[in-house]
Scaffold this active site. Structure first.
Site, mmCIF file in Angstrom:
data_model
loop_
_atom_site.group_PDB
_atom_site.id
_atom_site.type_symbol
_atom_site.label_atom_id
_atom_site.label_comp_id
_atom_site.label_asym_id
_atom_site.label_seq_id
_atom_site.Cartn_x
_atom_site.Cartn_y
_atom_site.Cartn_z
ATOM 1 N N CYS A 117 -27.326 24.152 -16.215
ATOM 2 C CA CYS A 117 -27.703 25.548 -15.409
ATOM 3 C C CYS A 117 -28.758 26.239 -16.364
ATOM 4 O O CYS A 117 -28.775 26.208 -17.498
ATOM 5 C CB CYS A 117 -26.521 26.286 -15.328
ATOM 6 S SG CYS A 117 -26.866 27.936 -14.330
ATOM 7 N N HIS A 135 -23.543 24.570 -6.425
ATOM 8 C CA HIS A 135 -23.732 24.855 -7.637
ATOM 9 C C HIS A 135 -24.593 26.394 -7.667
ATOM 10 O O HIS A 135 -24.349 27.442 -7.851
ATOM 11 C CB HIS A 135 -24.636 24.044 -8.479
ATOM 12 C CG HIS A 135 -24.974 24.651 -9.831
ATOM 13 N ND1 HIS A 135 -24.424 24.443 -10.918
ATOM 14 C CD2 HIS A 135 -25.820 25.743 -10.171
ATOM 15 C CE1 HIS A 135 -24.988 25.177 -12.043
ATOM 16 N NE2 HIS A 135 -26.130 25.847 -11.482
ATOM 17 N N GLU A 136 -25.721 26.324 -6.656
ATOM 18 C CA GLU A 136 -26.786 27.599 -6.407
ATOM 19 C C GLU A 136 -26.003 28.539 -5.719
ATOM 20 O O GLU A 136 -26.135 29.801 -5.949
ATOM 21 C CB GLU A 136 -27.901 27.026 -5.881
ATOM 22 C CG GLU A 136 -28.728 26.011 -6.872
ATOM 23 C CD GLU A 136 -29.269 26.683 -7.917
ATOM 24 O OE1 GLU A 136 -29.243 27.704 -8.316
ATOM 25 O OE2 GLU A 136 -29.281 25.723 -8.976
ATOM 26 N N HIS A 139 -23.823 31.022 -7.575
ATOM 27 C CA HIS A 139 -24.741 32.248 -8.201
ATOM 28 C C HIS A 139 -24.680 33.327 -7.337
ATOM 29 O O HIS A 139 -24.711 34.475 -7.981
ATOM 30 C CB HIS A 139 -26.120 31.766 -8.636
ATOM 31 C CG HIS A 139 -26.036 30.900 -9.794
ATOM 32 N ND1 HIS A 139 -25.888 31.352 -10.923
ATOM 33 C CD2 HIS A 139 -26.490 29.584 -9.938
ATOM 34 C CE1 HIS A 139 -26.147 30.476 -11.778
ATOM 35 N NE2 HIS A 139 -26.370 29.217 -11.314
#
Length: 176
Positions: A102, A144-145, A148
């Site tokens: 990341c 994953h994004e 966030h």
């Protein structure tokens, strides 16, 4: 080119819940500028994706895509996509373990289990509703994004804390 600083693990802004982009913001100059900033910043740091909260903007906006990437040399090409207000749902029960890094956790990698196949719904920068099924590495990047946007970073999702370390050491040990 607008390459912005990327917030790093420990910055409390990374833990905040991002807010949805509102109707009046679609196709705006501000949204277009944010997307350009995300694109430039991701490219300058050789990222596979970047979420707006990582540059201190608490909006549900994500960009991802790669043609080739030195951080993920075996990854297949992924077309550049901008997700606004994304919603992801797993398809089936299959998961896959894989190494993640990341831009907000520089130099570290860890093994994370992710859904192998997901239904992805979002709006594009003009506000048009989109939907598609994504699999494999692309599904990993999207999950994953989108984490966030919920204030979650990949170290919280480690499958095994022993499979976490600095990229150089993991490469030297033959794990990456």
């Amino acid at each position: 080119m607008s390459v912005l600083p990327v917030l790093r693990l420990g910055d409390p802004r990374l833990r905040e819940q991002a807010v949805a982009v509102e109707e009046h913001q679609f196709a705006s100059t501000q949204l277009r500028q944010l997307i350009h900033d995300l694109r430039d910043t991701m490219a300058a740091r050789d990222g596979a994706g970047l979420a707006a909260p990582q540059i201190g903007v608490p909006l549900q906006v994500v960009i991802f895509g790669i043609s080739s990437n030195s951080r993920y040399p075996e990854a297949p090409p992924i077309p550049e996509t901008v997700l606004i207000n994304p919603v992801i749902r797993p398809i089936g029960q299959a998961t896959q373990l894989g190494w993640e890094g990341c831009l907000s956790v520089p130099g570290l990698r860890g093994q994370v289990e992710r859904w192998q196949r997901i239904d992805l719904q979002w709006r594009d920068p003009s506000g048009t509703a989109r939907r598609r099924t994504v699999t494999g590495f692309e599904a990993r990047v999207v999950q994953h994004e989108c984490d966030h946007l919920d204030g979650v970073l990949f170290p919280e999702r480690l499958a095994d804390r022993r499979a976490f370390g600095f990229s150089d050491e993991l490469r030297a040990a033959g794990l990456l």
